[in-house]
Design an enzyme around this catalytic site. Sequence first.
Site, PDB file in Angstrom:
ATOM      1  N   VAL A 100       0.953  -1.131   0.358  1.00 25.00           N
ATOM      2  CA  VAL A 100       0.120  -0.064   0.291  1.00 25.00           C
ATOM      3  C   VAL A 100       0.980   1.123  -0.323  1.00 25.00           C
ATOM      4  O   VAL A 100       1.955   1.453   0.814  1.00 25.00           O
ATOM      5  CB  VAL A 100      -0.386   0.046   1.309  1.00 25.00           C
ATOM      6  CG1 VAL A 100      -1.698   1.288   1.350  1.00 25.00           C
ATOM      7  CG2 VAL A 100      -1.829  -1.430   1.362  1.00 25.00           C
ATOM      8  N   PHE A 101       0.690   1.971  -1.346  1.00 26.44           N
ATOM      9  CA  PHE A 101       1.924   3.424  -1.039  1.00 26.44           C
ATOM     10  C   PHE A 101       0.900   4.389  -0.263  1.00 26.44           C
ATOM     11  O   PHE A 101      -0.220   4.765  -0.589  1.00 26.44           O
ATOM     12  CB  PHE A 101       1.643   3.600  -2.970  1.00 26.44           C
ATOM     13  CG  PHE A 101       2.858   4.741  -2.732  1.00 26.44           C
ATOM     14  CD1 PHE A 101       3.328   5.146  -2.324  1.00 26.44           C
ATOM     15  CD2 PHE A 101       1.585   6.497  -2.908  1.00 26.44           C
ATOM     16  CE1 PHE A 101       4.812   6.431  -2.516  1.00 26.44           C
ATOM     17  CE2 PHE A 101       2.527   7.543  -2.857  1.00 26.44           C
ATOM     18  CZ  PHE A 101       4.346   7.412  -2.989  1.00 26.44           C
ATOM     19  N   GLY A 102       1.316   5.343   0.279  1.00 25.13           N
ATOM     20  CA  GLY A 102       0.905   6.511   1.380  1.00 25.13           C
ATOM     21  C   GLY A 102       1.348   7.321   0.972  1.00 25.13           C
ATOM     22  O   GLY A 102       2.603   7.295   0.692  1.00 25.13           O
ATOM     23  N   TYR A 103       0.763   8.765   0.329  1.00 25.70           N
ATOM     24  CA  TYR A 103       1.338  10.181   0.272  1.00 25.70           C
ATOM     25  C   TYR A 103       0.689  11.072   1.533  1.00 25.70           C
ATOM     26  O   TYR A 103       1.707  12.093   1.246  1.00 25.70           O
ATOM     27  CB  TYR A 103       1.115  10.125  -0.943  1.00 25.70           C
ATOM     28  CG  TYR A 103      -0.536   9.912  -0.994  1.00 25.70           C
ATOM     29  CD1 TYR A 103      -0.952   9.191  -1.421  1.00 25.70           C
ATOM     30  CD2 TYR A 103      -1.051  11.083  -1.606  1.00 25.70           C
ATOM     31  CE1 TYR A 103      -2.446   8.560  -1.809  1.00 25.70           C
ATOM     32  CE2 TYR A 103      -2.425  11.365  -1.196  1.00 25.70           C
ATOM     33  CZ  TYR A 103      -3.520   9.969  -1.691  1.00 25.70           C
ATOM     34  OH  TYR A 103      -4.566   9.896  -1.700  1.00 25.70           O
ATOM     35  N   SER A 120      -1.807  11.297   5.013  1.00 26.29           N
ATOM     36  CA  SER A 120      -1.716  10.834   7.029  1.00 26.29           C
ATOM     37  C   SER A 120      -0.891   9.522   6.424  1.00 26.29           C
ATOM     38  O   SER A 120      -1.052   8.750   7.462  1.00 26.29           O
ATOM     39  CB  SER A 120      -2.636  11.138   7.184  1.00 26.29           C
ATOM     40  OG  SER A 120      -3.876  10.149   7.071  1.00 26.29           O
ATOM     41  N   GLU A 141     -10.734   4.952   5.328  1.00 24.54           N
ATOM     42  CA  GLU A 141     -10.235   6.327   3.810  1.00 24.54           C
ATOM     43  C   GLU A 141     -11.875   6.355   2.924  1.00 24.54           C
ATOM     44  O   GLU A 141     -11.589   6.508   2.058  1.00 24.54           O
ATOM     45  CB  GLU A 141      -9.194   5.514   2.737  1.00 24.54           C
ATOM     46  CG  GLU A 141      -7.930   5.943   3.641  1.00 24.54           C
ATOM     47  CD  GLU A 141      -7.226   6.821   3.579  1.00 24.54           C
ATOM     48  OE1 GLU A 141      -7.232   8.007   3.270  1.00 24.54           O
ATOM     49  OE2 GLU A 141      -6.222   7.016   4.523  1.00 24.54           O
TER      50      GLU A 141
HETATM   51  C1  SIN Z   1      -2.680   8.806   2.097  1.00 22.38           C
HETATM   52  O1  SIN Z   1      -2.050   8.933   3.148  1.00 22.38           O
HETATM   53  O2  SIN Z   1      -2.047   8.159   1.757  1.00 22.38           O
HETATM   54  C2  SIN Z   1      -4.495   8.919   1.473  1.00 22.38           C
HETATM   55  C3  SIN Z   1      -4.891  10.545   2.355  1.00 22.38           C
HETATM   56  C4  SIN Z   1      -4.413  10.964   3.572  1.00 22.38           C
HETATM   57  O3  SIN Z   1      -5.010   9.986   4.359  1.00 22.38           O
HETATM   58  O4  SIN Z   1      -4.462  11.669   4.272  1.00 22.38           O
END
Ligand code: SIN
Length: 178
Positions: A10-13, A15, A86
């Site tokens: 899973v890529f997070g960008y 939070s 999400e």
């Molecule tokens: C993420 O962090 O990848 C999705 C957006 C968020 O939850 O801030």
Amino acid sequence: MVDRRGSTWVFGYGSLIYKTGFDFLRCERAAVRGWQRRFWQGSHDHRGTPEAPGRVVTLVPAARAVCTGIAYLVEPAVFDYLDHREKNGYRRQPVEIALTDTGEVCAGVTYIAQEGNPAYLGPAPMEELARHIAASRGPSGSNMDYVLELAESLEAMGERDEHVSELARRLKEFSRPV
Ligand code: SIN
């Protein structure tokens, strides 16, 4: 990528970079090509309310862009937590994730809030984004902290995203004593 244990990257960008709250098997600095981070998604449940949504990041297609973040290798059960976290407009999007330190390229998913979802706010001038964020707060805390924590995390990773750092700069100016 589904490996022998059924785990997925899973890529997070946003939070997901600085606030995990879930178990993972591996965690790596990573990047996805063809996407850029923008504060175009409304937040009704974390950094704002349904009456006064905050603004959080989503990814928008941009041919030559590279978005850097963190990739987590997770077991399938983690998606119950992630899908709930999400839920305000984001959908799982298959992506190819490049792991920065090992050079591996893996198939995985990221959460993207596409134009047209009920919480989508879309683009606005930087000054308007900053004023909106400075005034917003929700159950997960202030919208300003969301931006500042993201900016600090990217900086700590040695990464820079102009959209995030410019917003953080303006927000710090608002909070500076006169
Ligand atoms: C993420 O962090 O990848 C999705 C957006 C968020 O939850 O801030």
